[in-house]
Scaffold this motif. Structure first.
Motif, mmCIF file in Angstrom:
data_model
loop_
_atom_site.group_PDB
_atom_site.id
_atom_site.type_symbol
_atom_site.label_atom_id
_atom_site.label_comp_id
_atom_site.label_asym_id
_atom_site.label_seq_id
_atom_site.Cartn_x
_atom_site.Cartn_y
_atom_site.Cartn_z
ATOM 1 N N LEU A 281 7.654 66.860 -25.766
ATOM 2 C CA LEU A 281 5.823 65.896 -25.983
ATOM 3 C C LEU A 281 6.857 66.218 -27.578
ATOM 4 O O LEU A 281 6.754 64.959 -28.018
ATOM 5 C CB LEU A 281 4.948 66.557 -26.195
ATOM 6 N N GLY A 282 7.674 67.351 -28.438
ATOM 7 C CA GLY A 282 7.824 67.054 -29.561
ATOM 8 C C GLY A 282 9.233 66.289 -29.415
ATOM 9 O O GLY A 282 8.759 65.804 -30.345
ATOM 10 N N SER B 47 1.253 71.658 -30.340
ATOM 11 C CA SER B 47 1.042 69.508 -30.328
ATOM 12 C C SER B 47 0.133 68.671 -30.914
ATOM 13 O O SER B 47 0.449 68.002 -31.251
ATOM 14 C CB SER B 47 0.129 69.809 -28.300
ATOM 15 N N PHE C 206 -7.921 65.749 -27.981
ATOM 16 C CA PHE C 206 -6.644 65.814 -27.341
ATOM 17 C C PHE C 206 -6.658 67.040 -27.530
ATOM 18 O O PHE C 206 -6.137 67.941 -26.302
ATOM 19 C CB PHE C 206 -5.211 64.897 -27.262
ATOM 20 N N LEU D 261 -7.881 58.647 -25.164
ATOM 21 C CA LEU D 261 -7.886 57.852 -24.788
ATOM 22 C C LEU D 261 -8.254 56.600 -25.275
ATOM 23 O O LEU D 261 -7.417 55.245 -25.471
ATOM 24 C CB LEU D 261 -7.097 57.616 -23.384
ATOM 25 N N ALA E 46 9.782 58.115 -31.331
ATOM 26 C CA ALA E 46 8.716 57.849 -31.378
ATOM 27 C C ALA E 46 8.729 57.416 -33.105
ATOM 28 O O ALA E 46 8.808 56.088 -33.319
ATOM 29 C CB ALA E 46 7.108 57.968 -31.144
ATOM 30 N N VAL F 259 0.471 77.469 -27.789
ATOM 31 C CA VAL F 259 1.246 76.182 -27.405
ATOM 32 C C VAL F 259 0.822 75.036 -27.983
ATOM 33 O O VAL F 259 1.578 73.477 -28.273
ATOM 34 C CB VAL F 259 2.673 76.665 -26.601
ATOM 35 N N LEU G 70 7.983 62.715 -29.438
ATOM 36 C CA LEU G 70 7.508 62.361 -30.708
ATOM 37 C C LEU G 70 8.240 61.762 -32.048
ATOM 38 O O LEU G 70 8.294 60.973 -32.822
ATOM 39 C CB LEU G 70 5.833 63.027 -31.733
ATOM 40 N N ILE H 235 1.815 56.542 -28.682
ATOM 41 C CA ILE H 235 1.197 57.591 -29.219
ATOM 42 C C ILE H 235 -0.088 57.452 -28.126
ATOM 43 O O ILE H 235 0.128 58.813 -27.186
ATOM 44 C CB ILE H 235 0.862 57.840 -30.209
ATOM 45 N N ILE I 116 -0.015 61.070 -25.748
ATOM 46 C CA ILE I 116 -1.460 61.262 -25.022
ATOM 47 C C ILE I 116 -1.462 61.604 -23.693
ATOM 48 O O ILE I 116 -1.898 62.718 -22.068
ATOM 49 C CB ILE I 116 -2.618 61.358 -25.777
ATOM 50 N N VAL J 72 5.420 74.644 -21.737
ATOM 51 C CA VAL J 72 6.980 75.307 -22.918
ATOM 52 C C VAL J 72 7.438 74.329 -22.754
ATOM 53 O O VAL J 72 7.985 73.083 -24.021
ATOM 54 C CB VAL J 72 7.070 75.790 -22.634
ATOM 55 N N PHE K 164 2.462 68.735 -33.751
ATOM 56 C CA PHE K 164 2.939 67.825 -33.475
ATOM 57 C C PHE K 164 2.739 66.134 -33.474
ATOM 58 O O PHE K 164 2.763 65.099 -34.429
ATOM 59 C CB PHE K 164 3.948 67.456 -31.895
ATOM 60 N N SER L 13 1.021 63.782 -21.173
ATOM 61 C CA SER L 13 -0.198 65.469 -21.795
ATOM 62 C C SER L 13 -0.754 65.692 -20.898
ATOM 63 O O SER L 13 -1.213 66.589 -20.002
ATOM 64 C CB SER L 13 0.213 65.162 -22.949
ATOM 65 N N THR M 28 2.454 63.206 -36.136
ATOM 66 C CA THR M 28 4.072 61.888 -36.101
ATOM 67 C C THR M 28 2.467 61.150 -36.272
ATOM 68 O O THR M 28 2.711 59.899 -37.540
ATOM 69 C CB THR M 28 3.803 61.409 -34.367
ATOM 70 N N VAL N 171 5.593 71.287 -23.509
ATOM 71 C CA VAL N 171 5.174 70.534 -24.992
ATOM 72 C C VAL N 171 6.505 70.224 -26.189
ATOM 73 O O VAL N 171 6.498 69.588 -27.193
ATOM 74 C CB VAL N 171 4.828 72.042 -26.050
#
Lengths: 147, 81
Positions: A111-112, B64, B33, B21, A118, B59, A115, A36, A40, A105, B67, A43, B71, A108
């Motif tokens: 990232l989805g 994010s 974040f 981080l 993961a 968004v 995850l 994770i 991050i 967009v 999400f 991103s 998780t 994101v």
């Protein structure tokens, strides 16, 4: 030192910070152990690139790229667009903004999906630490060498 | 664009990135974040990119963070680094 600050850092501060953020993100993706944390970092890397593109479009003393009284400006423009033409120095360049909307967009959704992968890895291995997952894969390979 | 506002937000962004981080609790990392995303949203509104700013607010910061928290909820909260 003061001259360096005034000529290099202060007018291009956005670019310095974009490079710093990009290196922070790259370091996280490479060196972090938790998945994770890696995401991050990914991103942060992506927002650093978007920051670069948006910084290209900005000008000193410019406002948002919305033209007030656009109808009158268009009506006042002659055949060659001289009279009543819009002064572009007053507006930020909107082209990089529009390109970066797509990038946000897409980032994101990346990232989805990452995850979700993961979470599936956690279901299979019971951990999100990279070294433990690699260790489990190695022992599984030793147990069944044909696989 | 307002220079002093620009510098303050950029410095806070670097600090938020490092904290998110470095912190070992993954829920805290997700929240920091989210703070980072809202700071960059503020920066874009200030730089004249209002369309990018509200896309990022909806968004980037909203979805994010949701999400990441989902998780963390479905997996472990502690991280080794």
């Amino acid at each position: 030192m003061k001259e360096f600050f005034e000529t290099s850092i202060e007018p291009h501060f956005n670019y310095w910070v974009y490079v710093i953020l990009m290196m922070i993100g790259l370091w996280a993706v490479i060196a972090k152990n938790n998945l994770i944390k890696k995401l991050i970092g990914m991103s942060i890397f992506q927002t650093a690139i978007i920051l670069f593109y948006v910084s290209v479009g900005v000008k000193k003393g410019s406002g948002i790229p919305i033209i007030p009284k656009a109808k009158e400006a268009a009506a006042g423009a002659g055949e060659h667009g001289a009279a009543g033409a819009v002064n572009p120095d007053l507006f930020a360049n909107p082209l990089p903004h529009v390109l970066m909307l797509t990038a946000i967009v897409v980032g994101v959704s990346t990232l989805g999906v990452a995850l979700a992968v993961a979470q599936q890895l956690f279901k299979d291995f019971g951990t999100l630490e990279e070294d433990e997952i690699l260790e489990q894969i190695k022992t599984a390979d030793k147990a069944s060498p044909d696989g | 664009m307002i220079p002093i506002f620009d510098y303050i937000i950029l410095i806070f962004m670097v600090i938020a990135a490092i904290i998110s981080l470095k912190v070992k609790d993954l829920l805290s990392a997700s929240m920091v974040f989210g703070i980072y995303s809202f700071l960059i949203c503020l920066l874009w509104a200030e730089m004249g990119a209002v369309d990018v700013a509200f896309t990022e607010a909806a968004v980037g910061a909203g979805v994010s963070a949701v999400f990441l928290i989902a998780t963390v909820y479905n997996t472990k909260r502690r991280s080794s680094d």
